[in-house]
Design a protein around this motif. Structure first.
Motif, PDB file in Angstrom:
ATOM      1  N   TYR A 358       0.849  -1.240  -0.365  1.00 22.79           N
ATOM      2  CA  TYR A 358       0.120   0.000  -0.227  1.00 22.79           C
ATOM      3  C   TYR A 358       0.856   1.224   0.020  1.00 22.79           C
ATOM      4  O   TYR A 358       0.393   2.277  -0.535  1.00 22.79           O
ATOM      5  CB  TYR A 358      -1.016   0.040   1.195  1.00 22.79           C
ATOM      6  N   GLY A 359       2.130   1.344   0.658  1.00 23.60           N
ATOM      7  CA  GLY A 359       3.153   2.370   0.479  1.00 23.60           C
ATOM      8  C   GLY A 359       3.266   2.633  -1.012  1.00 23.60           C
ATOM      9  O   GLY A 359       3.278   3.861  -1.289  1.00 23.60           O
ATOM     10  N   ALA A 360       3.407   1.513  -1.828  1.00 26.74           N
ATOM     11  CA  ALA A 360       3.697   1.947  -3.231  1.00 26.74           C
ATOM     12  C   ALA A 360       2.497   2.334  -4.073  1.00 26.74           C
ATOM     13  O   ALA A 360       2.769   3.317  -4.761  1.00 26.74           O
ATOM     14  CB  ALA A 360       4.289   0.616  -3.921  1.00 26.74           C
ATOM     15  N   LEU A 361       1.469   1.801  -3.560  1.00 28.02           N
ATOM     16  CA  LEU A 361       0.245   2.101  -4.393  1.00 28.02           C
ATOM     17  C   LEU A 361      -0.048   3.829  -3.749  1.00 28.02           C
ATOM     18  O   LEU A 361      -0.481   4.566  -4.757  1.00 28.02           O
ATOM     19  CB  LEU A 361      -0.960   1.394  -3.474  1.00 28.02           C
ATOM     20  N   GLY A 362       0.201   4.156  -2.610  1.00 31.77           N
ATOM     21  CA  GLY A 362       0.161   5.642  -1.972  1.00 31.77           C
ATOM     22  C   GLY A 362       1.164   6.584  -2.778  1.00 31.77           C
ATOM     23  O   GLY A 362       0.324   7.390  -3.454  1.00 31.77           O
ATOM     24  N   LEU A 418       5.171  -2.236  -8.434  1.00 28.52           N
ATOM     25  CA  LEU A 418       5.637  -1.785  -9.835  1.00 28.52           C
ATOM     26  C   LEU A 418       4.991  -0.530 -10.162  1.00 28.52           C
ATOM     27  O   LEU A 418       5.755   0.450 -10.641  1.00 28.52           O
ATOM     28  CB  LEU A 418       5.190  -2.849 -10.681  1.00 28.52           C
ATOM     29  N   ALA A 419       3.801  -0.327  -9.877  1.00 27.02           N
ATOM     30  CA  ALA A 419       3.045   0.922 -10.341  1.00 27.02           C
ATOM     31  C   ALA A 419       3.596   2.021  -9.394  1.00 27.02           C
ATOM     32  O   ALA A 419       3.725   3.260  -9.914  1.00 27.02           O
ATOM     33  CB  ALA A 419       1.551   0.798 -10.003  1.00 27.02           C
ATOM     34  N   GLY A 420       4.009   1.799  -8.005  1.00 27.89           N
ATOM     35  CA  GLY A 420       4.633   2.770  -7.482  1.00 27.89           C
ATOM     36  C   GLY A 420       5.912   3.419  -7.849  1.00 27.89           C
ATOM     37  O   GLY A 420       6.162   4.716  -7.960  1.00 27.89           O
TER      38      GLY A 420
END
Length: 447
Positions: A358-362, A418-420
């Motif tokens: 979720y950090g990367a999503l953030g 990957l997205a982050g």
């Protein structure tokens, strides 16, 4: 931490805290709402599971409009065009209310076709119909309430929206058991409780907006045209950007539905829990745009860069700690949310794995929010497309093909990481280009 970053951190904290408290109240009430519905059996949770992606679609529209409102209004305020910003408030409220009313009406008319496309069957249609009428009304009222929040935030007031979020959540929690169990309204009672809470919230927020003179009716046609044009320029790509997550959620929901009712019920519960776990991210994406918009109006890209970096650092640290906590608490939290052992086991798998990403999503969500605020809605849309179409959905599908439901969870986790990484690299490069272009413009004017 430099003095600039320290001052940005304090400003970010001051703007984020009221939204964080408000969102925490909202997410907490939704989680309690799910727990109450969970006591009614398996079928109500299945209906909620199918409703979640549709709710995300509605939220996508309202947030897209809200992004446009905040970007246009905060930039106008930064340029000291206060009267025009007030006109924009009235324009955005009218446009948003009508558009969401049409969307909710269409969803009501085609509810069976929508749920069937998601993998539902005729056995849930009667209960679905009873639930969706008050639920769609609550969605519409909630959207108008959100526009009120957007107007207040654009003028720098996050306290009133935060307070109203807490008040409506408390009312919702109090009314839920009364409507569901005392009045014997079942899961429909939860939706009616939300309607009452949102109606009270609307009275409070718009009285505040009126008293603080955050809104004014435009009387000249050219002002209305200019406002509609300005908002539409942001709304179209911002709305499409917000459409992408719910559309992908619909796709993933249909994929998860192939693994049975327990899987779809656990996925619906996990979606509610996810909102709670990314609450700081959501609060920051609401607090950042007005701050960035005003800085953009002042052409201060150095502070924008420092502000976004501070936000990203806070998000990464906080989400890591929260993920570690939920690895330990996955099983007891799952048992608390449902009495069904099968649903609880699948939900526990989700909570022990996906939150670590979720950090990367953030980071990705912060980049999208910041891009919209600096006037790059098309770039924000590109980041959203890359995240979901190149990172998230392909990996979720591959995971499902090779490892079933657990593969979906692995794919979602890797996709978020990957997205982050990708979004942050793209955003840094784009912000540098924008800052350089504006600096070149300043030099040419000075010469």
């Amino acid at each position: 931490m430099s003095s600039l970053t320290s001052s940005q951190f304090k400003a970010l904290f001051d703007q984020t805290l009221p939204m964080l408290v408000g969102l925490l109240a909202i997410m907490g009430s939704q989680l309690i709402d799910s727990a109450f519905i969970g006591q009614l059996g398996d079928e109500p949770l299945v209906i909620v599971g199918f409703s979640i992606p549709i709710y995300q679609l509605i939220v996508g529209v309202q947030v897209g409009i809200g992004i446009a409102a905040t970007a246009c209004m905060s930039t106008a305020i930064g340029e000291n065009k206060i009267r025009y910003a007030r006109f924009l408030s009235a324009i955005i409220l009218t446009m948003g209310s009508v558009l969401l009313l049409l969307l909710c009406g269409l969803l009501w008319l085609f509810q069976q076709e929508v749920v069937t496309a998601l993998g539902g069957d005729a056995s849930i249609f009667n209960q679905l119909r009873n639930y969706w009428l008050p639920w769609l009304i609550s969605c519409w009222l909630g959207a108008i309430l959100y526009f009120g929040y957007s107007i207040s935030r654009a003028f720098g007031d996050t306290n009133i929206p935060g307070n109203v979020m807490v008040i409506t959540s408390i009312i919702n929690i109090v009314l839920d058991p009364i409507f569901i169990f005392t009045f014997d309204m079942g899961m429909s009672g939860a939706a009616w409780a939300s309607c009452v809470a949102f109606a009270i919230g609307l009275i409070i927020i718009f009285n505040s907006i009126k008293d603080k003179h955050f809104i004014a009716l435009p009387t000249k046609l050219n002002v209305i045209k200019m406002g509609v044009s300005s908002i539409s320029k942001f709304t179209a790509p911002a709305m499409v950007s917000q459409f992408i997550p719910p559309v992908s959620a619909i796709v993933v929901t249909a994929l998860v539905a192939t693994f049975g009712h327990a899987a779809i019920a656990s996925w619906g519960l996990a979606s509610r829990v996810e909102y709670l776990l990314i609450i700081l991210i959501l609060a920051m994406t609401m607090a950042l745009p007005p701050m960035i918009g005003k800085l953009k109006g002042q052409k201060n890209y150095t502070e924008i860069n420092a502000l976004v970096k501070t936000a990203v650092s806070v998000i990464l640290g906080f989400q890591l700690l929260l993920a570690l906590l939920f690895i330990l608490a996955a099983e007891p939290v799952s048992a608390l949310l449902t009495t069904d052992d099968g649903i609880s086991a699948l939900l526990s798998q989700y909570l022990a794995l996906v939150p670590i990403s979720y950090g990367a999503l953030g980071v990705c969500m912060i980049c999208v929010s910041a891009s919209n605020a600096i006037g790059l809605p098309s770039f924000a849309l590109a980041i959203s497309l890359i995240r979901l179409l190149a990172c998230y959905l392909p990996l979720v599908w591959l995971g499902a093909e090779f490892h079933g439901f657990k593969g979906v969870l692995i794919g979602a986790t890797v996709g978020n990481f990957l997205a982050g990484f990708t979004s942050w690299q793209l955003f840094k490069r784009q912000l540098g280009k924008v800052a350089k272009t504006n600096e070149s413009f300043k030099l040419s004017v000075a010469q």
